[in-house]
Design a protein around this motif. Structure first.
Motif, PDB file in Angstrom:
ATOM      1  N   MET A 253       3.926  16.504  -9.702  1.00 30.05           N
ATOM      2  CA  MET A 253       3.108  15.326  -9.497  1.00 30.05           C
ATOM      3  C   MET A 253       3.990  14.078  -9.519  1.00 30.05           C
ATOM      4  N   ILE A 254       3.699  13.166  -8.634  1.00 36.47           N
ATOM      5  CA  ILE A 254       4.471  11.922  -8.566  1.00 36.47           C
ATOM      6  C   ILE A 254       3.994  10.998  -9.684  1.00 36.47           C
ATOM      7  N   GLU A 255       4.922  10.456 -10.403  1.00 33.55           N
ATOM      8  CA  GLU A 255       4.570   9.607 -11.535  1.00 33.55           C
ATOM      9  C   GLU A 255       4.436   8.143 -11.115  1.00 33.55           C
ATOM     10  N   ARG A 256       3.775   7.376 -11.964  1.00 34.02           N
ATOM     11  CA  ARG A 256       3.508   5.964 -11.697  1.00 34.02           C
ATOM     12  C   ARG A 256       4.794   5.179 -11.491  1.00 34.02           C
ATOM     13  N   GLN A 257       5.836   5.487 -12.259  1.00 32.63           N
ATOM     14  CA  GLN A 257       7.100   4.753 -12.131  1.00 32.63           C
ATOM     15  C   GLN A 257       7.691   4.897 -10.740  1.00 32.63           C
ATOM     16  N   SER A 258       7.633   6.089 -10.188  1.00 30.90           N
ATOM     17  CA  SER A 258       8.147   6.308  -8.839  1.00 30.90           C
ATOM     18  C   SER A 258       7.263   5.628  -7.801  1.00 30.90           C
ATOM     19  N   LEU A 259       5.962   5.673  -8.007  1.00 35.05           N
ATOM     20  CA  LEU A 259       5.053   5.009  -7.067  1.00 35.05           C
ATOM     21  C   LEU A 259       5.292   3.499  -7.028  1.00 35.05           C
ATOM     22  N   GLU A 260       5.593   2.928  -8.182  1.00 33.56           N
ATOM     23  CA  GLU A 260       5.890   1.489  -8.209  1.00 33.56           C
ATOM     24  C   GLU A 260       7.154   1.182  -7.404  1.00 33.56           C
ATOM     25  N   LEU A 261       8.129   2.068  -7.452  1.00 34.60           N
ATOM     26  CA  LEU A 261       9.348   1.866  -6.671  1.00 34.60           C
ATOM     27  C   LEU A 261       9.112   2.101  -5.184  1.00 34.60           C
ATOM     28  N   ALA A 262       8.139   2.922  -4.860  1.00 32.53           N
ATOM     29  CA  ALA A 262       7.864   3.261  -3.463  1.00 32.53           C
ATOM     30  C   ALA A 262       7.087   2.175  -2.734  1.00 32.53           C
ATOM     31  N   LEU A 263       6.311   1.393  -3.442  1.00 27.37           N
ATOM     32  CA  LEU A 263       5.367   0.479  -2.787  1.00 27.37           C
ATOM     33  C   LEU A 263       6.010  -0.547  -1.850  1.00 27.37           C
ATOM     34  N   PRO A 264       7.095  -1.226  -2.218  1.00 34.30           N
ATOM     35  CA  PRO A 264       7.679  -2.186  -1.263  1.00 34.30           C
ATOM     36  C   PRO A 264       8.121  -1.530   0.046  1.00 34.30           C
ATOM     37  N   GLY A 265       8.812  -0.412  -0.016  1.00 39.10           N
ATOM     38  CA  GLY A 265       9.268   0.265   1.195  1.00 39.10           C
ATOM     39  C   GLY A 265       8.116   0.816   2.010  1.00 39.10           C
ATOM     40  N   ALA A 266       7.105   1.352   1.324  1.00 41.34           N
ATOM     41  CA  ALA A 266       5.934   1.870   2.027  1.00 41.34           C
ATOM     42  C   ALA A 266       5.191   0.738   2.737  1.00 41.34           C
ATOM     43  N   SER A 267       5.123  -0.409   2.101  1.00 38.17           N
ATOM     44  CA  SER A 267       4.457  -1.558   2.730  1.00 38.17           C
ATOM     45  C   SER A 267       5.208  -2.029   3.968  1.00 38.17           C
ATOM     46  N   ILE A 268       6.515  -2.070   3.881  1.00 37.58           N
ATOM     47  CA  ILE A 268       7.332  -2.480   5.032  1.00 37.58           C
ATOM     48  C   ILE A 268       7.159  -1.477   6.170  1.00 37.58           C
ATOM     49  N   GLY A 269       7.224  -0.197   5.857  1.00 31.39           N
ATOM     50  CA  GLY A 269       7.054   0.831   6.875  1.00 31.39           C
ATOM     51  C   GLY A 269       5.680   0.785   7.522  1.00 31.39           C
ATOM     52  N   ALA A 270       4.644   0.628   6.705  1.00 28.88           N
ATOM     53  CA  ALA A 270       3.285   0.575   7.242  1.00 28.88           C
ATOM     54  C   ALA A 270       3.095  -0.655   8.123  1.00 28.88           C
ATOM     55  N   GLY A 271       3.613  -1.776   7.679  1.00 29.37           N
ATOM     56  CA  GLY A 271       3.496  -2.998   8.484  1.00 29.37           C
ATOM     57  C   GLY A 271       4.237  -2.893   9.803  1.00 29.37           C
ATOM     58  N   ALA A 272       5.440  -2.351   9.756  1.00 31.36           N
ATOM     59  CA  ALA A 272       6.224  -2.192  10.988  1.00 31.36           C
ATOM     60  C   ALA A 272       5.545  -1.227  11.940  1.00 31.36           C
TER      61      ALA A 272
END
Length: 164
Positions: free
Chosen positions: A1-20
């Motif tokens: 299971m993916i933990e909250r700490q990793s999800l917090e690190l993923a959010l900026p990159g995921a947002s950039i990818g989704a926006g692009a």
């Protein structure tokens, strides 16, 4: 299971990818495509780019990548960008007329431009994000210290250039 700490690190990159992906997919509207195809095109590119963008943040937090380096990130996107485009084209059925291998080769060439833009945005968004989350997230705190160390290493270089 993916933990909250990793999800917090993923959010900026995921947002950039989704926006692009949403912006690039939305460009099919300018090509005169119907609204349903535009939505499918945008979504089918935004989701895989968000996945790879978020995965980059997680890998960065686990020490696979270092802040301020382009080479490994360029290689990462040489794989991630063409795969994302392949997903998009497989679902929309627009651009695979010449075959999969020529398509992937062309997308690999384009990926370095995407990697430059992605990394530039990520390097601007990630440090402020880490400042907000470092207190409750040890991985974010460690990564923030790496960003600070990198900035301190670059500082003498910028002073030297300013004197000239």
């Amino acid at each position: 299971m993916i933990e909250r700490q990793s999800l917090e690190l993923a959010l900026p990159g995921a947002s950039i990818g989704a926006g692009a992906g949403a912006l690039a997919g939305g460009l099919t509207l300018l090509a005169g495509q119907p609204a349903g195809l535009v939505a499918l095109s945008a979504l089918s590119l935004a989701v895989p780019l968000a996945f790879f963008g978020g995965l980059y943040g997680v890998l960065l937090g686990h020490g696979v990548f270092r802040p301020g380096t382009f080479g490994p990130v360029g290689l990462y996107w040489i794989a991630g960008f063409p795969l994302s485009r392949l997903v998009q084209e497989s679902l929309t059925g627009i651009g695979l007329a010449d075959g999969v291998l020529p398509f992937l080769a062309y997308q690999a060439m384009l990926s370095l431009g995407f990697a430059i833009g992605f990394l530039w945005l990520h390097e601007r968004f990630m440090p402020p994000w880490l400042l907000r989350h470092a207190e409750g997230n040890p991985r974010a705190e460690t990564l923030l210290s790496q960003y600070i160390s990198h900035a301190e290493q670059m500082r003498p270089r910028s002073k030297k250039g300013a004197r000239r």
